[in-house]
Design a protein around this motif. Structure first.
Motif, PDB file in Angstrom:
ATOM      1  N   THR A   1     -30.544  26.791  -9.003  1.00 19.16           N
ATOM      2  CA  THR A   1     -29.172  27.177  -9.284  1.00 19.16           C
ATOM      3  C   THR A   1     -28.482  26.056 -10.041  1.00 19.16           C
ATOM      4  N   GLN A   2     -27.413  26.393 -10.723  1.00 16.28           N
ATOM      5  CA  GLN A   2     -26.735  25.413 -11.551  1.00 16.28           C
ATOM      6  C   GLN A   2     -25.922  24.453 -10.703  1.00 16.28           C
TER       7      GLN A   2
ATOM      8  N   ASP B   1     -25.604  31.194 -10.926  1.00 17.79           N
ATOM      9  CA  ASP B   1     -24.410  31.411 -10.096  1.00 17.79           C
ATOM     10  C   ASP B   1     -24.856  31.922  -8.729  1.00 17.79           C
ATOM     11  N   LEU B   2     -25.233  30.999  -7.873  1.00 13.53           N
ATOM     12  CA  LEU B   2     -25.733  31.379  -6.553  1.00 13.53           C
ATOM     13  C   LEU B   2     -24.574  31.423  -5.570  1.00 13.53           C
TER      14      LEU B   2
ATOM     15  N   ASN C   1     -34.530  31.829 -10.879  1.00 15.46           N
ATOM     16  CA  ASN C   1     -33.385  31.190 -11.510  1.00 15.46           C
ATOM     17  C   ASN C   1     -32.119  32.002 -11.251  1.00 15.46           C
ATOM     18  N   LYS C   2     -31.157  31.381 -10.601  1.00 12.93           N
ATOM     19  CA  LYS C   2     -29.895  32.041 -10.284  1.00 12.93           C
ATOM     20  C   LYS C   2     -28.786  31.010 -10.492  1.00 12.93           C
TER      21      LYS C   2
ATOM     22  N   GLU D   1     -28.125  33.902 -17.979  1.00 11.22           N
ATOM     23  CA  GLU D   1     -29.218  33.550 -17.068  1.00 11.22           C
ATOM     24  C   GLU D   1     -30.495  33.255 -17.838  1.00 11.22           C
TER      25      GLU D   1
ATOM     26  N   THR E   1     -30.850  22.279  -7.272  1.00  9.56           N
ATOM     27  CA  THR E   1     -29.633  22.321  -8.080  1.00  9.56           C
ATOM     28  C   THR E   1     -29.916  21.598  -9.392  1.00  9.56           C
TER      29      THR E   1
END
Length: 359
Positions: free
Chosen positions: A185-186, A156-157, A153-154, A6, A208
């Protein structure tokens, strides 16, 4: 290089924001000083800042370009609340400091200490008239911060992460200390499920981000928060489960207090930026490196562990930690240090370049 933590994703988010903010407007590392005042506002990106009750992963300060350049007169270091009280209220003509400044709400001896500190930093003029200290401002403190944008920042949401993140964002929305709140998120090949939207406040935006290409899409636009109105600080939530209908405990925060906290956050962001990660790591370790991404961003890398380390991992307690050999600091390297010191200098120079007017 796909982020392996992260923390690594957070650094890519900061770099993306530095390049692309405001959304839809692109500029490179060196274009900051080329924009006219008719262009979008200048901006500063920082990380891991906030208040004692809430810390944000990434902060974007949207700044008035002229105000930001005038802020540089006061130096690269932040102005704490005591110094801000003085420089914002210092008179244009000589005056006894107790007559010139509003009562600070704490003993005047602390004001005198701050006056001497401001004088030492060259941001305030002082003189003695008998036994009295008189002050005069050198420059008016500028109104340089226009908006504060907070990003969580996440990478893996999933539904579980959204449930954990939801109360934090609800706190942000109720307090309205930032103008906008986002979740980054990624990006994946899958669309964000509607359940995630239900787990997050409707006022929070969702972004995203592709950390490799440094491109992003808005999955949900945020709501502009009422930063100039009283905020609601949530103190305690019902914990009796889904059937608990008891009310939460909260208190109101007046707009003046919010304005002071916003300025304090902005000052800390001005000083630190997001490249300050090196200040909490061990660049003097022989395994520490700075590796370039997208031809420009320098990110920490541990050659012993073959990864981008976090601050907790890159410390003196790390079993792989080995100090730089002394010869590295004398064999062609600057007198003041070796490769580790050079890493610090590189990141400090890039941080200064984002703050127009600094030498």
């Amino acid at each position: 290089m796909t982020p392996d933590s992260e923390f690594a994703f957070e650094l890519r988010t900061c770099r993306w924001a530095e390049r692309e903010w405001p959304l839809g407007y692109s500029h490179d590392e060196h274009s900051h000083d080329k924009r006219s005042h008719n262009d979008p506002p200048s901006h500063i990106v920082a990380r891991q800042l906030g208040t004692k009750r809430r810390r944000w992963d990434t902060i974007v300060l949207e700044c008035d370009p002229t105000g930001l350049r005038n802020r540089a007169r006061f130096g690269a270091k932040r102005l704490d609340s005591d110094l801000l009280h003085i420089v914002r209220n210092a008179p244009a003509e000589w005056a006894y400091y107790r007559d010139a400044l509003p009562h600070p709400g704490y003993p005047w001896r602390y004001v005198r200490e701050a006056i001497h500190q401001a004088d030492d930093r060259g941001i305030l003029e002082t003189r003695k008239q008998g036994n009295r200290i008189q002050i005069r401002r050198k420059w008016p403190y500028p109104d340089w911060v226009e908006r504060i944008v907070a990003i969580e920042n996440k990478p893996d949401l999933d539904a579980s992460a959204a449930r954990v993140l939801g109360p934090q964002l609800e706190f942000d929305v109720a307090m309205a200390l930032a103008d906008e709140v986002w979740v980054a998120t990624q990006a994946t090949d899958e669309t964000i499920t509607p359940a995630l939207f239900e787990g997050l406040p409707v006022a929070a935006g969702i972004l995203t981000l592709d950390p490799d290409a440094l491109t992003a899409e808005v999955a949900w636009h945020p709501r502009q928060l009422a930063v100039n109105e009283p905020g609601t600080r949530i103190l305690e939530r019902p914990d009796g489960g889904d059937r608990d209908g008891s009310a939460a405990r909260f208190e109101y925060v007046d707009p003046e207090t919010k304005a002071e906290k916003r300025l304090a956050i902005a000052e800390r962001a001005y000083e630190r930026g997001w490249r300050s990660f090196v200040e909490t790591m061990r660049p003097d370790c022989r395994h520490f490196e700075l590796r370039a991404q997208d031809g420009m961003q320098l990110s920490p890398y541990c050659s012993a562990k073959a990864c981008q380390p976090t601050a907790a991992e890159c410390s003196g307690s790390c079993p792989e930690f080995e100090p730089e050999p002394p010869v590295w600091r004398t064999n062609g390297w600057p007198i003041e240090g070796g490769p580790g010191k050079r890493c610090q200098q590189l990141l400090a120079a890039r941080r200064r370049r984002r703050r127009p007017g600094q030498q």
